[in-house]
Design a protein around this motif. Structure first.
Motif, PDB file in Angstrom:
ATOM      1  N   VAL A  47     -33.934  16.349 -15.673  1.00 37.67           N
ATOM      2  CA  VAL A  47     -34.583  17.019 -14.543  1.00 37.67           C
ATOM      3  C   VAL A  47     -34.844  18.476 -14.889  1.00 37.67           C
ATOM      4  O   VAL A  47     -35.944  19.000 -14.661  1.00 37.67           O
ATOM      5  CB  VAL A  47     -33.718  16.912 -13.276  1.00 37.67           C
ATOM      6  N   ARG A  48     -33.854  19.139 -15.437  1.00 41.38           N
ATOM      7  CA  ARG A  48     -34.014  20.553 -15.798  1.00 41.38           C
ATOM      8  C   ARG A  48     -35.132  20.751 -16.817  1.00 41.38           C
ATOM      9  O   ARG A  48     -35.850  21.747 -16.780  1.00 41.38           O
ATOM     10  CB  ARG A  48     -32.692  21.092 -16.352  1.00 41.38           C
ATOM     11  N   ASN A  49     -35.291  19.781 -17.729  1.00 40.66           N
ATOM     12  CA  ASN A  49     -36.297  19.908 -18.785  1.00 40.66           C
ATOM     13  C   ASN A  49     -37.665  19.378 -18.389  1.00 40.66           C
ATOM     14  O   ASN A  49     -38.608  19.436 -19.175  1.00 40.66           O
ATOM     15  CB  ASN A  49     -35.824  19.159 -20.039  1.00 40.66           C
ATOM     16  N   GLY A  50     -37.787  18.856 -17.166  1.00 39.62           N
ATOM     17  CA  GLY A  50     -39.071  18.332 -16.716  1.00 39.62           C
ATOM     18  C   GLY A  50     -39.387  16.937 -17.200  1.00 39.62           C
ATOM     19  O   GLY A  50     -40.513  16.470 -17.065  1.00 39.62           O
ATOM     20  N   GLU A  51     -38.390  16.215 -17.745  1.00 39.41           N
ATOM     21  CA  GLU A  51     -38.618  14.851 -18.213  1.00 39.41           C
ATOM     22  C   GLU A  51     -38.571  13.847 -17.067  1.00 39.41           C
ATOM     23  O   GLU A  51     -39.088  12.732 -17.204  1.00 39.41           O
ATOM     24  CB  GLU A  51     -37.563  14.473 -19.254  1.00 39.41           C
ATOM     25  N   ALA A  52     -37.919  14.222 -15.964  1.00 37.36           N
ATOM     26  CA  ALA A  52     -37.780  13.311 -14.825  1.00 37.36           C
ATOM     27  C   ALA A  52     -37.917  14.094 -13.533  1.00 37.36           C
ATOM     28  O   ALA A  52     -37.607  15.294 -13.473  1.00 37.36           O
ATOM     29  CB  ALA A  52     -36.434  12.596 -14.875  1.00 37.36           C
ATOM     30  N   GLU A  53     -38.369  13.415 -12.505  1.00 36.63           N
ATOM     31  CA  GLU A  53     -38.526  14.035 -11.185  1.00 36.63           C
ATOM     32  C   GLU A  53     -37.180  14.317 -10.545  1.00 36.63           C
ATOM     33  O   GLU A  53     -36.976  15.337  -9.878  1.00 36.63           O
ATOM     34  CB  GLU A  53     -39.346  13.094 -10.307  1.00 36.63           C
ATOM     35  N   ALA A  54     -36.234  13.398 -10.737  1.00 32.17           N
ATOM     36  CA  ALA A  54     -34.907  13.527 -10.142  1.00 32.17           C
ATOM     37  C   ALA A  54     -33.931  12.710 -10.961  1.00 32.17           C
ATOM     38  O   ALA A  54     -34.316  11.868 -11.776  1.00 32.17           O
ATOM     39  CB  ALA A  54     -34.910  13.056  -8.681  1.00 32.17           C
ATOM     40  N   ALA A  55     -32.643  12.960 -10.733  1.00 28.97           N
ATOM     41  CA  ALA A  55     -31.581  12.203 -11.396  1.00 28.97           C
ATOM     42  C   ALA A  55     -30.638  11.658 -10.339  1.00 28.97           C
ATOM     43  O   ALA A  55     -30.381  12.303  -9.320  1.00 28.97           O
ATOM     44  CB  ALA A  55     -30.823  13.080 -12.389  1.00 28.97           C
ATOM     45  N   PHE A  56     -30.103  10.477 -10.603  1.00 26.66           N
ATOM     46  CA  PHE A  56     -29.199   9.809  -9.667  1.00 26.66           C
ATOM     47  C   PHE A  56     -27.870   9.622 -10.386  1.00 26.66           C
ATOM     48  O   PHE A  56     -27.794   8.932 -11.409  1.00 26.66           O
ATOM     49  CB  PHE A  56     -29.792   8.467  -9.250  1.00 26.66           C
ATOM     50  N   VAL A  57     -26.805  10.229  -9.835  1.00 27.78           N
ATOM     51  CA  VAL A  57     -25.520  10.257 -10.532  1.00 27.78           C
ATOM     52  C   VAL A  57     -24.370  10.116  -9.530  1.00 27.78           C
ATOM     53  O   VAL A  57     -24.513  10.465  -8.354  1.00 27.78           O
ATOM     54  CB  VAL A  57     -25.342  11.576 -11.319  1.00 27.78           C
ATOM     55  N   PRO A  58     -23.209   9.630  -9.976  1.00 27.29           N
ATOM     56  CA  PRO A  58     -22.038   9.576  -9.085  1.00 27.29           C
ATOM     57  C   PRO A  58     -21.440  10.964  -8.914  1.00 27.29           C
ATOM     58  O   PRO A  58     -21.430  11.765  -9.852  1.00 27.29           O
ATOM     59  CB  PRO A  58     -21.076   8.651  -9.838  1.00 27.29           C
ATOM     60  N   ILE A  59     -20.923  11.249  -7.710  1.00 27.61           N
ATOM     61  CA  ILE A  59     -20.346  12.576  -7.471  1.00 27.61           C
ATOM     62  C   ILE A  59     -18.958  12.515  -6.836  1.00 27.61           C
ATOM     63  O   ILE A  59     -18.195  13.479  -6.915  1.00 27.61           O
ATOM     64  CB  ILE A  59     -21.301  13.418  -6.588  1.00 27.61           C
ATOM     65  N   GLU A  60     -18.582  11.384  -6.229  1.00 27.18           N
ATOM     66  CA  GLU A  60     -17.291  11.316  -5.540  1.00 27.18           C
ATOM     67  C   GLU A  60     -16.902   9.862  -5.365  1.00 27.18           C
ATOM     68  O   GLU A  60     -17.760   9.000  -5.161  1.00 27.18           O
ATOM     69  CB  GLU A  60     -17.403  11.991  -4.165  1.00 27.18           C
ATOM     70  N   ASN A  61     -15.593   9.572  -5.483  1.00 29.09           N
ATOM     71  CA  ASN A  61     -15.125   8.251  -5.087  1.00 29.09           C
ATOM     72  C   ASN A  61     -13.932   8.390  -4.161  1.00 29.09           C
ATOM     73  O   ASN A  61     -13.256   9.417  -4.140  1.00 29.09           O
ATOM     74  CB  ASN A  61     -14.835   7.344  -6.289  1.00 29.09           C
ATOM     75  N   SER A  62     -13.701   7.352  -3.376  1.00 32.19           N
ATOM     76  CA  SER A  62     -12.712   7.433  -2.311  1.00 32.19           C
ATOM     77  C   SER A  62     -11.280   7.322  -2.821  1.00 32.19           C
ATOM     78  O   SER A  62     -10.340   7.487  -2.042  1.00 32.19           O
ATOM     79  CB  SER A  62     -12.971   6.333  -1.267  1.00 32.19           C
ATOM     80  N   VAL A  63     -11.099   7.054  -4.110  1.00 33.47           N
ATOM     81  CA  VAL A  63      -9.752   6.943  -4.685  1.00 33.47           C
ATOM     82  C   VAL A  63      -9.323   8.249  -5.338  1.00 33.47           C
ATOM     83  O   VAL A  63      -8.223   8.744  -5.111  1.00 33.47           O
ATOM     84  CB  VAL A  63      -9.690   5.784  -5.696  1.00 33.47           C
ATOM     85  N   GLU A  64     -10.193   8.826  -6.163  1.00 34.59           N
ATOM     86  CA  GLU A  64      -9.838  10.019  -6.938  1.00 34.59           C
ATOM     87  C   GLU A  64     -10.531  11.292  -6.484  1.00 34.59           C
ATOM     88  O   GLU A  64     -10.248  12.367  -6.994  1.00 34.59           O
ATOM     89  CB  GLU A  64     -10.168   9.791  -8.419  1.00 34.59           C
ATOM     90  N   GLY A  65     -11.459  11.191  -5.534  1.00 34.65           N
ATOM     91  CA  GLY A  65     -12.161  12.389  -5.078  1.00 34.65           C
ATOM     92  C   GLY A  65     -13.388  12.690  -5.921  1.00 34.65           C
ATOM     93  O   GLY A  65     -14.083  11.786  -6.380  1.00 34.65           O
TER      94      GLY A  65
END
Length: 310
Positions: free
Chosen positions: A43-61
Motif C-alpha cells: 500500500v505504501r509503495n502504491g502496488e495495492a489500493e489497500a491491505a487486509f491484515v489481522p490486528i487483534e485476537n480475543s485470546v492474546e490481544g
C-alpha cells in the motif's frame, strides 16, 4: 492506484476467508503477500489500493506485528474491520497418525489458542513458527514439518488431511482483521464507530498515563483496546495503541483528540471506521453531558459569556 487488495498469504489463510466477507473484495484482485509488513508496504509503495491484515485476537490481544507496522513508517489508515470466529484443524500429510507427529507449525498468534490442546495431545512435539497458518500448511506439504494448525478449509488446497478438527482452547475465539489504506478523509459516521490512535508521551512522570486516559474519560469515551508498544528508544520507553468508541466527527472525540494533541509528544490518527461487533442503533447511549448537542450548547454559552449575552 491498482484495483487490488493485498493480504497476509499465501492462499488459504484465515485472513483470506475474512477478506472475502467484504462485498468490495469481489471487485478487487486479491493478492497474497508473505507477511503483514510486505502487505502494508504494498500500500505504501502504491502496488495495492489497500491491505487486509489481522490486528487483534480475543485470546492474546493485539497482534504486535501489525500494531508495530502501523506505529512506524509512512502513516496508514484503517477503513474497515471484520471479526472472524476461529477454530483450528491439525493438518497432516495423508497417512500421518498422531503418534508420528514430532514437529508442528503455525503463525505465532495461533500458539496461545491451541497451547492446552498441544500439552494434552502432543506434549513432546516441537513447535516452530510460520509466516502464516496457510504457510505452515505449505511447509507440511513440502515435508518440512509433520503437522500444521490452520483452517480446515486449507487442507485440500495443500494436499493435506485434517487429522483433528475444532481445536481451540477458548470458546468463541475471534480474530479482528482491518482493511488499511493510505490516509484520506474518514468515512461518514454510522453511529456505531471506533477511532484508533497511537500516543507518545511528552515525558515520563507520575500520572502520565492517567493524563492521557483522562482526555477520554472526562468526555465519556469508552476505550476498547489499550496496548503499550516499545518505541525502540530504550527500556521503559513506550507508546500506546488505543481504540475508542466513537468517530472523529463526534464533538466529544474531536475534543479528546485535540486535548491529546496538546499534551502528547506525538499523536498518530489511525482512522475512524464502522465497528464490526454491533450495528448502527445498537451502540450504547452517550453519558449525560457528552452528546454533540450538549457540547454545542456549552460552546454557545461560553461565546455568550464572552459577548456579554449572559
Amino acid at each position: 492506484m491498482p484495483a487490488s487488495y493485498a493480504y497476509l498469504g499465501p492462499e488459504g489463510t484465515f485472513t483470506e476467508v475474512a477478506l472475502r466477507t467484504l462485498p468490495e473484495a469481489a471487485t478487487r484482485e486479491l493478492i497474497p503477500y508473505v507477511s503483514v509488513q510486505s502487505a502494508l508496504d504494498a500500500v505504501r509503495n502504491g502496488e495495492a489500493e489497500a491491505a487486509f491484515v489481522p490486528i487483534e485476537n480475543s485470546v492474546e490481544g493485539g497482534i504486535t506485528t501489525t500494531l508495530d507496522e502501523l506505529v512506524a513508517g509512512h502513516p496508514l489508515m484503517i477503513y474497515r474491520e471484520v471479526l472472524l470466529s476461529i477454530t483450528f484443524a491439525l493438518l497432516v500429510r495423508p497417512g500421518t497418525q498422531l503418534a508420528d507427529i514430532k514437529t508442528v507449525t503455525a503463525h505465532p498468534a495461533a500458539q496461545p489458542q491451541v497451547r492446552n490442546w498441544l500439552r494434552t495431545h502432543l506434549p513432546d512435539a516441537l513447535w516452530e513458527s510460520a509466516a502464516s497458518n496457510a504457510d505452515g500448511a505449505r511447509l507440511v506439504q513440502e515435508g518440512r514439518y509433520d503437522a500444521a494448525f490452520a483452517g480446515e478449509f486449507a487442507a485440500a488446497r495443500y494436499g493435506l488431511v485434517p487429522l483433528e478438527t475444532n481445536i481451540h482452547d477458548a470458546e468463541n475465539a475471534q480474530t479482528r482483521f482491518v482493511l488499511v489504506g493510505r490516509p484520506a478523509r474518514p468515512a461518514a459516521p454510522t453511529g456505531a464507530d471506533k477511532t484508533s490512535v497511537v500516543l507518545w508521551q511528552r515525558d515520563d512522570h507520575p500520572g502520565a498515563l492517567r493524563d492521557l486516559l483522562g482526555e477520554f474519560a472526562g468526555r465519556g469515551i469508552n476505550l476498547m483496546l489499550l496496548q503499550s508498544r516499545p518505541t525502540g528508544a530504550g527500556i521503559g520507553n513506550y507508546c500506546f495503541c488505543i481504540d475508542a468508541e466513537g468517530h472523529i466527527s463526534d464533538r466529544r472525540m474531536a475534543e479528546a483528540l485535540m486535548g491529546l494533541k496538546r499534551i502528547c509528544l506525538q499523536v498518530r490518527f489511525l482512522g475512524s471506521y464502522p465497528r464490526a461487533d454491533i450495528r448502527p442503533g445498537e451502540a450504547r447511549p452517550t453519558p449525560p453531558g457528552t452528546s454533540d448537542q450538549e457540547f454545542l450548547a456549552a460552546a454557545d454559552w461560553v461565546a455568550g459569556c464572552q459577548d456579554g449575552r449572559f
